[in-house]
Structures are given as C-alpha cells and as structure tokens.
Scaffold this motif. Sequence first.
Motif, PDB file in Angstrom:
ATOM      1  N   ASN A  93       0.705  -1.393   0.022  1.00 48.32           N
ATOM      2  CA  ASN A  93       0.041  -0.054  -0.154  1.00 48.32           C
ATOM      3  C   ASN A  93       0.875   1.095  -0.077  1.00 48.32           C
ATOM      4  OD1 ASN A  93       0.385  -0.042   2.018  1.00 48.32           O
ATOM      5  ND2 ASN A  93      -0.596  -0.687   3.393  1.00 48.32           N
ATOM      6  N   TYR A  94       0.460   2.177   0.063  1.00 49.48           N
ATOM      7  CA  TYR A  94       1.597   3.497   0.219  1.00 49.48           C
ATOM      8  C   TYR A  94       2.150   3.736   0.974  1.00 49.48           C
ATOM      9  CZ  TYR A  94      -1.487   5.123  -4.030  1.00 49.48           C
ATOM     10  OH  TYR A  94      -1.663   5.442  -5.773  1.00 49.48           O
ATOM     11  N   ASP A  95       1.792   3.256   2.243  1.00 51.30           N
ATOM     12  CA  ASP A  95       2.256   3.818   3.663  1.00 51.30           C
ATOM     13  C   ASP A  95       4.100   2.694   3.216  1.00 51.30           C
ATOM     14  OD1 ASP A  95       0.360   5.281   4.609  1.00 51.30           O
ATOM     15  OD2 ASP A  95      -0.220   2.982   5.993  1.00 51.30           O
ATOM     16  N   ILE A  96       3.455   1.717   2.516  1.00 45.31           N
ATOM     17  CA  ILE A  96       4.893   0.618   2.456  1.00 45.31           C
ATOM     18  C   ILE A  96       6.172   1.854   1.160  1.00 45.31           C
ATOM     19  CG2 ILE A  96       5.676  -1.529   1.387  1.00 45.31           C
ATOM     20  CD1 ILE A  96       3.185  -2.843   2.965  1.00 45.31           C
ATOM     21  N   LYS A  97       4.237   2.039   0.705  1.00 45.30           N
ATOM     22  CA  LYS A  97       5.592   2.531  -0.803  1.00 45.30           C
ATOM     23  C   LYS A  97       6.148   3.651   0.048  1.00 45.30           C
ATOM     24  CE  LYS A  97       4.945   5.827  -4.901  1.00 45.30           C
ATOM     25  NZ  LYS A  97       5.392   6.898  -4.495  1.00 45.30           N
ATOM     26  N   ASN A  98       6.089   4.711   0.628  1.00 49.68           N
ATOM     27  CA  ASN A  98       6.343   5.571   0.937  1.00 49.68           C
ATOM     28  C   ASN A  98       7.242   5.444   1.820  1.00 49.68           C
ATOM     29  OD1 ASN A  98       4.536   7.376  -1.679  1.00 49.68           O
ATOM     30  ND2 ASN A  98       2.985   7.593  -0.050  1.00 49.68           N
ATOM     31  N   MET A  99       7.690   4.595   2.215  1.00 52.36           N
ATOM     32  CA  MET A  99       8.533   4.756   3.353  1.00 52.36           C
ATOM     33  C   MET A  99      10.216   4.252   2.806  1.00 52.36           C
ATOM     34  SD  MET A  99       7.808   1.320   5.949  1.00 52.36           S
ATOM     35  CE  MET A  99       5.743   1.377   6.797  1.00 52.36           C
ATOM     36  N   THR A 100      11.086   4.804   3.749  1.00 56.41           N
ATOM     37  CA  THR A 100      12.801   5.804   2.913  1.00 56.41           C
ATOM     38  C   THR A 100      12.959   4.255   3.825  1.00 56.41           C
ATOM     39  OG1 THR A 100      12.999   6.680   4.916  1.00 56.41           O
ATOM     40  CG2 THR A 100      11.967   7.914   3.617  1.00 56.41           C
ATOM     41  N   THR A 101      14.442   4.412   2.586  1.00 56.19           N
ATOM     42  CA  THR A 101      14.712   2.703   3.706  1.00 56.19           C
ATOM     43  C   THR A 101      14.879   2.402   4.967  1.00 56.19           C
ATOM     44  OG1 THR A 101      16.252   2.976   1.166  1.00 56.19           O
ATOM     45  CG2 THR A 101      17.009   1.289   2.986  1.00 56.19           C
ATOM     46  N   GLU A 102      15.292   4.075   5.153  1.00 54.34           N
ATOM     47  CA  GLU A 102      15.793   4.208   7.458  1.00 54.34           C
ATOM     48  C   GLU A 102      14.661   3.609   7.554  1.00 54.34           C
ATOM     49  OE1 GLU A 102      16.406   5.847   4.593  1.00 54.34           O
ATOM     50  OE2 GLU A 102      18.687   6.164   5.184  1.00 54.34           O
ATOM     51  N   GLU A 103      13.468   3.627   6.798  1.00 58.40           N
ATOM     52  CA  GLU A 103      11.932   4.018   7.837  1.00 58.40           C
ATOM     53  C   GLU A 103      11.524   2.718   7.298  1.00 58.40           C
ATOM     54  OE1 GLU A 103       9.455   8.277   7.273  1.00 58.40           O
ATOM     55  OE2 GLU A 103       9.469   6.697   5.497  1.00 58.40           O
ATOM     56  N   PHE A 104      11.648   1.986   6.355  1.00 55.03           N
ATOM     57  CA  PHE A 104      10.862   0.143   6.192  1.00 55.03           C
ATOM     58  C   PHE A 104      12.175  -0.535   6.729  1.00 55.03           C
ATOM     59  CE2 PHE A 104      11.388  -3.857   4.693  1.00 55.03           C
ATOM     60  CZ  PHE A 104       9.920  -3.793   3.532  1.00 55.03           C
ATOM     61  N   SER A 105      13.997   0.050   7.209  1.00 58.66           N
ATOM     62  CA  SER A 105      14.433  -0.792   7.918  1.00 58.66           C
ATOM     63  C   SER A 105      13.854  -0.948   9.553  1.00 58.66           C
ATOM     64  CB  SER A 105      16.148  -0.248   7.728  1.00 58.66           C
ATOM     65  OG  SER A 105      16.031  -0.295   6.846  1.00 58.66           O
ATOM     66  N   GLN A 106      12.954   0.337  10.051  1.00 51.75           N
ATOM     67  CA  GLN A 106      13.445   0.244  11.389  1.00 51.75           C
ATOM     68  C   GLN A 106      12.114   0.090  11.834  1.00 51.75           C
ATOM     69  OE1 GLN A 106      15.687   2.053  14.322  1.00 51.75           O
ATOM     70  NE2 GLN A 106      13.383   0.124  15.100  1.00 51.75           N
TER      71      GLN A 106
END
Length: 306
Positions: A93-106
């Motif tokens: 979804n857009y929440d995942i799509k809009n994550m930066t690499t750092e946000e996805f990692s954390q």
Amino acid sequence: MELVSSINDLSFKSKTAVTIGNFDGVHIGHKELINLTTKIASEKNLKSLVFTFENHPIEFLYNKKIERLTSPARKKEIIKELGIDEIVSVEFNYDIKNMTTEEFSQKILINALNASDVIMGFDSRLGNGKEGKVEYLYEVGKKMGFNVHIVDQVLVDNMRVSSSYIREMLKHGEVKRVKHFLGRDYEISGVVVHGKKIGRVLGFPTANIEQDYDVLLPQKGVYYCKVLVDGVYYDGATSVGDNPTVKDKGFSVETHLINFSGDIYGKNIKLFFLDRLRDEMKFRSLEDLKFQMNKDVLKIKNYIFT
C-alpha cells in the motif's frame, strides 16, 4: 504463515533471517534467495522468514494487470516446501510505498520482523526514492545493526532468470524451456466442469478445467501434460484455445487423459505442462480433427524425454 492487515500487528520475539520480494513463480532465482536465507538461519540459529505481498506492487502502483505465474496460495506452498519457517504476507500500500529505506528498516525489519540478517536480490529496491537501491541497504544495516547479503543474478542460457521473462516464454508456448527457469514444470489447477462433450463424440473424452486462480496460460495450442487426479499421474493431451473447428465452442482448457476411466466431474486436478505438440488448428471436419487427435495421443505415448 501469517497474513496481516497491518505491520503493527507483527512482532517476532526470535531473531530472524529475512528475504523480501514478490516471488511470483518462485523460480530458481527466488530459490537462491530462499536457500541462502535458510542456510544463514541454520548457521546462526535464527528463524527463516519470507516477507512478501498479497497483491503485486506494480498492479498497485500503475493499475496494470500482472499475469501471475502462481496463485498466492500456491506461492506460499512452494516457499514452505523449500524449508522456510515463516511467511509474512501483507498488502502493498502507500504506507509501504512511501517509506524511505531507513523507515522500512526500522518499522518493518527491526520492529516487526526482528531481523538479524536480510537477504536481497541484486536488483531489489527497499525504500522510496533514489536511495531505495539495495546497495544503500548495506549502509543502513551497518548503522541499525543488521547484516545485508546480496544475491547476484541467476542465468540460464545466458539469460537472466526473471518472472517477466518466464511470462514471455509462456506466451510463446515454450513450456519445456520454462522448466529450466522455474526449476519445475509449469502448472495450473482447477475443477473439472461440464463442456459440450465433443471429445466424447470423437472418442477422446476431455476434462474441461475451470481454473482455481487466474494464472497465465501458455500460448494457444496442444500440449503434452502430466495430469494429477486423486494422487495419481496420467499422461494427457491438453488443448488451450478457442477450438476453431467446433462452432461456438469458446475458449477452454481441456485435457484428454490417456488410459483413464471414471467420473472426473467436480474433481480438482493439476496440469503440468511438459512440452508443446503443435499450434491450434482449424480442421475441415470433425473427422480430420479426430485423425489429428489420434496423432497427438500417439506422439505422447512415444514421447522421449530429452
């Protein structure tokens, strides 16, 4: 396997080795990722985990239909057969799509999946924007405390193994070649439904297949298949197409099971495509069609695997 509607619902207590992707088809390139994941998990006493998506990110982002190579259910079965401990499947979804690499990692790798090691394909992306390239994940992993392993491309006949290339081969009917890229025969499954029974009239009764899930079919034509019915394999001559000799027949997938007798209606069966016998053809008469079907069956009976 866990299907979750929110990343916030996830919390793994044990440390994990994680590989991430869509894994449509679970081809031999995907298997390299999964095998390395299980190997690292075994060596480090971690839980092995696949993080994947119920929907296809390209469909979500571009409103473009992706012709699947496996149903979501079959994809998970194959992954589990390869020895993965856990599968987490979420909606892209857009929440995942809009994550930066750092946000996805954390948020996902650390908080939700408790990742110690992350295994990615060389061309993967993890995070939005130009820093989403997988090489950048090395730097993020160093800062956040997880290891990153990148798997190089897998080649067959000097061609990179990919789901998109496998789709192109299927559209050209190259089912025999597809096996080398998938690591197994291409398959579909479905329930046997009633048709117009033209095959029965010709002396070649056929099972008409209503697919369980809308996966990609090979190019129109006649194929040699192995057919799984009630745990037993039979040879089959399978027609994919419009049956142009028979008026108003319409598109269908139907297979004649060789040396089979019995009531098959309502049963769920699997078709494994081994080779392409010929193109779809329009015959001048049903007798000509019957003559060709005899030739197709004889070719299967005399088939030599090479």
